[in-house]
Scaffold this motif. Sequence first.
Motif, PDB file in Angstrom:
ATOM      1  N   SER A   1       0.661  -1.225  -0.075  1.00 36.26           N
ATOM      2  CA  SER A   1      -0.008   0.125  -0.063  1.00 36.26           C
ATOM      3  C   SER A   1       0.969   1.342   0.146  1.00 36.26           C
ATOM      4  CB  SER A   1      -0.879   0.087   1.255  1.00 36.26           C
ATOM      5  OG  SER A   1      -1.797  -1.096   1.062  1.00 36.26           O
TER       6      SER A   1
ATOM      7  N   TYR B   1       3.832   1.269  -1.082  1.00 37.97           N
ATOM      8  CA  TYR B   1       4.528   1.658  -2.474  1.00 37.97           C
ATOM      9  C   TYR B   1       3.577   1.966  -3.422  1.00 37.97           C
ATOM     10  CZ  TYR B   1       7.031  -0.556  -6.506  1.00 37.97           C
ATOM     11  OH  TYR B   1       7.524  -0.695  -7.754  1.00 37.97           O
ATOM     12  N   PHE B   2       2.281   1.710  -3.320  1.00 36.71           N
ATOM     13  CA  PHE B   2       1.356   2.106  -4.458  1.00 36.71           C
ATOM     14  C   PHE B   2       1.464   3.763  -4.182  1.00 36.71           C
ATOM     15  CE2 PHE B   2      -2.718   3.365  -5.511  1.00 36.71           C
ATOM     16  CZ  PHE B   2      -3.043   3.087  -6.682  1.00 36.71           C
ATOM     17  N   CYS B   3       1.224   4.125  -3.001  1.00 39.63           N
ATOM     18  CA  CYS B   3       0.853   5.910  -2.758  1.00 39.63           C
ATOM     19  C   CYS B   3       2.177   6.495  -3.077  1.00 39.63           C
ATOM     20  CB  CYS B   3       0.723   5.945  -1.090  1.00 39.63           C
ATOM     21  SG  CYS B   3      -0.776   5.266  -0.540  1.00 39.63           S
TER      22      CYS B   3
ATOM     23  N   MET C   1       1.587   0.410 -10.927  1.00 38.36           N
ATOM     24  CA  MET C   1       0.622   0.638 -10.014  1.00 38.36           C
ATOM     25  C   MET C   1      -0.846  -0.392 -10.206  1.00 38.36           C
ATOM     26  SD  MET C   1       0.037   4.834  -9.556  1.00 38.36           S
ATOM     27  CE  MET C   1       0.313   5.214 -11.313  1.00 38.36           C
TER      28      MET C   1
ATOM     29  N   THR D   1       0.644  -3.655  -8.721  1.00 39.07           N
ATOM     30  CA  THR D   1       0.708  -3.678  -7.139  1.00 39.07           C
ATOM     31  C   THR D   1      -0.850  -4.078  -6.711  1.00 39.07           C
ATOM     32  OG1 THR D   1       2.526  -1.730  -7.322  1.00 39.07           O
ATOM     33  CG2 THR D   1       1.095  -2.132  -4.971  1.00 39.07           C
ATOM     34  N   CYS D   2      -1.845  -3.322  -7.567  1.00 44.38           N
ATOM     35  CA  CYS D   2      -3.077  -3.420  -6.785  1.00 44.38           C
ATOM     36  C   CYS D   2      -3.562  -4.877  -7.007  1.00 44.38           C
ATOM     37  CB  CYS D   2      -3.795  -2.519  -7.859  1.00 44.38           C
ATOM     38  SG  CYS D   2      -3.946  -0.401  -7.448  1.00 44.38           S
TER      39      CYS D   2
ATOM     40  N   HIS E   1      -1.701  -6.918  -4.287  1.00 45.80           N
ATOM     41  CA  HIS E   1      -2.358  -6.512  -3.348  1.00 45.80           C
ATOM     42  C   HIS E   1      -3.690  -7.152  -2.815  1.00 45.80           C
ATOM     43  CE1 HIS E   1      -4.585  -4.250  -0.140  1.00 45.80           C
ATOM     44  NE2 HIS E   1      -3.616  -3.936   0.592  1.00 45.80           N
TER      45      HIS E   1
END
Length: 253
Positions: free
Chosen positions: A91, A93-95, A238, A241-242, A245
């Motif tokens: 999370s 990392y995504f931000c 991104m 990553t989503c 996650h």
Amino acid sequence: MAHYKGQQDDWLTVYLKYLLFVFNFFFWVGGAGVMAVGVWTLVEKSGYLSILASSTFATSAYILIFAGTLVMVTGFLGFCAIIREQKSCLSTYFCLLLVIFLVELVAGVLAHMYYQKLSDELKQHLNRTLTENYGQPRATEITTSVDRLQQDFKCCGSNSSADWQHSAYILSQEAEGRRVPDSCCKTVVARCGQRAHPSNIYKVEGGCITKLEQFLADHLLLMGAVGIGVACLQICGMVLTCCLHRRLQLHFY
């Protein structure tokens, strides 16, 4: 280590991890490239900064350096998040990817805006700098920048060598009869500017404005191309990553 429902080595999760790992490697390399372009741009044009009326060009380069550094730090976090399979790290990392994307977007907008007004700024400011500020006691930095500009680009004057006829420096006693500054000469020696013949000084069509405008435009295009390339890469990151996650969330208990 995370616990999974069913088979631990779920093929899709492992596939996503490898994809994200490969992306993160190229992302880290891209960050190093972005930072290098920003540093290179500042170093290459550092001698011309005092000639430019606006600081937008330098600001765009500083933003690229900041973004590149942040990308490299984020890349290390990404490797840790992938290896440890922690949702909180993913999370974060995504931000960070999103923040970097926005920073590069701002840099790209600034570079594009500056590119649009580059020609007008040079035409309005460079000739005034040459005629009013060159050779003045309180403008040594500008004098050095103009001398370097004329030697590096092998040009003389804003639009032509005739621009120097209206220079406060050339009209002063300090010029010692020079018709152009010595930096206009093809071979710089003391008081070589007293002879303004094409065999002695640079006679370039369009003057230094054309050369400097092309130089800055090339750098802005390179900055924009690198920024767009890394931004596209970030969108892929991104998305991956989503997906990872979400996959961990479905299997974690």
